[in-house]
Design a protein around this motif. Sequence first.
Motif, short mmCIF file in Angstrom:
data_model
loop_
_atom_site.label_atom_id
_atom_site.label_comp_id
_atom_site.label_asym_id
_atom_site.label_seq_id
_atom_site.Cartn_x
_atom_site.Cartn_y
_atom_site.Cartn_z
N VAL A 14 -12.35 9.36 5.93
CA VAL A 14 -11.52 9.34 4.73
C VAL A 14 -12.39 9.59 3.49
CG1 VAL A 14 -10.04 7.91 3.29
CG2 VAL A 14 -9.79 7.87 5.76
N ALA A 30 -4.67 0.13 2.52
CA ALA A 30 -4.20 0.60 3.83
C ALA A 30 -5.33 0.52 4.86
CB ALA A 30 -3.66 2.02 3.72
N THR A 36 -4.71 3.67 -0.63
CA THR A 36 -5.36 3.89 0.67
C THR A 36 -6.43 2.85 0.96
OG1 THR A 36 -6.82 5.48 -0.40
CG2 THR A 36 -4.95 6.37 0.81
N SER A 46 0.84 -1.20 0.00
CA SER A 46 0.00 0.00 0.00
C SER A 46 0.87 1.25 0.00
CB SER A 46 -0.96 0.00 1.19
OG SER A 46 -0.28 0.28 2.40
N GLU A 55 -1.28 3.52 8.31
CA GLU A 55 -1.79 4.85 8.67
C GLU A 55 -0.96 5.96 8.00
OE1 GLU A 55 -3.76 3.61 12.97
OE2 GLU A 55 -1.96 4.83 12.92
N LYS A 108 -3.84 11.43 1.75
CA LYS A 108 -4.97 12.32 2.05
C LYS A 108 -4.54 13.53 2.87
CE LYS A 108 -7.95 8.98 0.75
NZ LYS A 108 -9.02 9.02 -0.24
N VAL A 168 -2.23 6.64 4.50
CA VAL A 168 -3.41 7.51 4.46
C VAL A 168 -2.99 8.96 4.67
CG1 VAL A 168 -5.65 8.02 5.49
CG2 VAL A 168 -4.89 5.65 5.27
#
Lengths: 240, 240
Positions: free
Chosen positions: B237, B157, B154, B148, B214, B221, B217
């Motif tokens: 998310v 993930a 994501t 990932s 984490e 993001k 992400v």
Amino acid sequence: MDITSDIHSQHISRQFNHELEELKTHLMAMGGLVEKQVQDAVNSLLDADSSLAERVVDNDRAVNDMQIKIDDECTRVLARRQPAASDLRLVLAVIRAASDLERIGDEASKIARNAIELIENDSGSRGFVEVRIISEHVRRMMRDSLTSFARFDTDLALQIVEEDQKVDSEYQSAMRSLMTFMMEDARSISPVLGIMWILRALERVGDHANNLAEYVVYLVKGLDIRHTNPDDLDEEVGDR
Amino acid sequence: MDITSDIHSQHISRQFNHELEELKTHLMAMGGLVEKQVQDAVNSLLDADSSLAERVVDNDRAVNDMQIKIDDECTRVLARRQPAASDLRLVLAVIRAASDLERIGDEASKIARNAIELIENDSGSRGFVEVRIISEHVRRMMRDSLTSFARFDTDLALQIVEEDQKVDSEYQSAMRSLMTFMMEDARSISPVLGIMWILRALERVGDHANNLAEYVVYLVKGLDIRHTNPDDLDEEVGDR
């Protein structure tokens, strides 16, 4: 450079120093909270105080929030100020230190959760002496590691690395005597295991304090000692 | 901008992208080594192969060296390129991920050291089933978390974050049944404790894989989910 732009750049650099000081201040505040969490967790066990233990578990959220805030501040400083050399090392060391403090917070939470279970089952005080001794030792390490960070004191930092080896051997000997209890009395297995998890958590608190101390050396000397044999440390650091 | 300086800046940005790719490549290489360390450590126990276990302990040095190299590279990139926004997030995520991989390496070492002791004392195979199940689970998590990261995926993930909760409950149930063994047979206490430490180490490997997920992400993001309740994750998310 004309006077106006000179004043302007002095202003920026003052502002930047202020931001770096703020980072350290926030890290110290987080350290203070985490230290209290460990102390409260241990006291909740020794005084059979479940409600204190529950407060420790609840407060872990505050510790986590502080880490996120510090990380955000560091990211902003890196993006806006683009620091180099020792300023860059400071910001990176703060990021790492906040991560270790957050993990110490997790260990405090684990101690408190084990304490709640031990108190509920009225498990007696077997192993409390060991918990008291080791917890005092690692709390001193934590305090010293924060002090060494605040003062950039590498001598103090190097002492902590040595202390961590002592804690490891105290921990090993406590584990051996607890195992003997278990073998002598099968009913003690479950409560003694609870104490073993607590000791394990305290030993890890010592490891994290040790990490903090290593970041101080990295910060001041620009030297990464994380994976150096402690016996070779004085020599290597002395060379710089 | 004239053509020469345009070509020059394109050259710099190509060079920079190349450096960022290199960081990822080195992180993946470290991940591969660490994955193998965990696998070898577990196999050394299951196959009673002490010399394999000793190789795992020795190889931990190579893992540590890789972390120091990656950290140095990241620090150089930060100092020279002064990245912003998503590039900065990538470099910070690589620093964090390398730290988690190094800790997974430590856990592999602990597993190997416990395996050596268990093999020496001819401790039988109690708990091997649990070790096998949980180790397969966390190794899959590790592989997926590295994938990932490599693909900035994501969705994958977020699956890992859910898997970690499953590992935690497998771990809790294994601990309960091992405790029962101990209570039934005092002679099993010492070997079963060895297995418990190994399971604990595996459970922590899962936690670190979870951390890696984490960071992905966070990377993609710009959202820090480290302390978000997993049940609220999809929603948060999805909002971005």
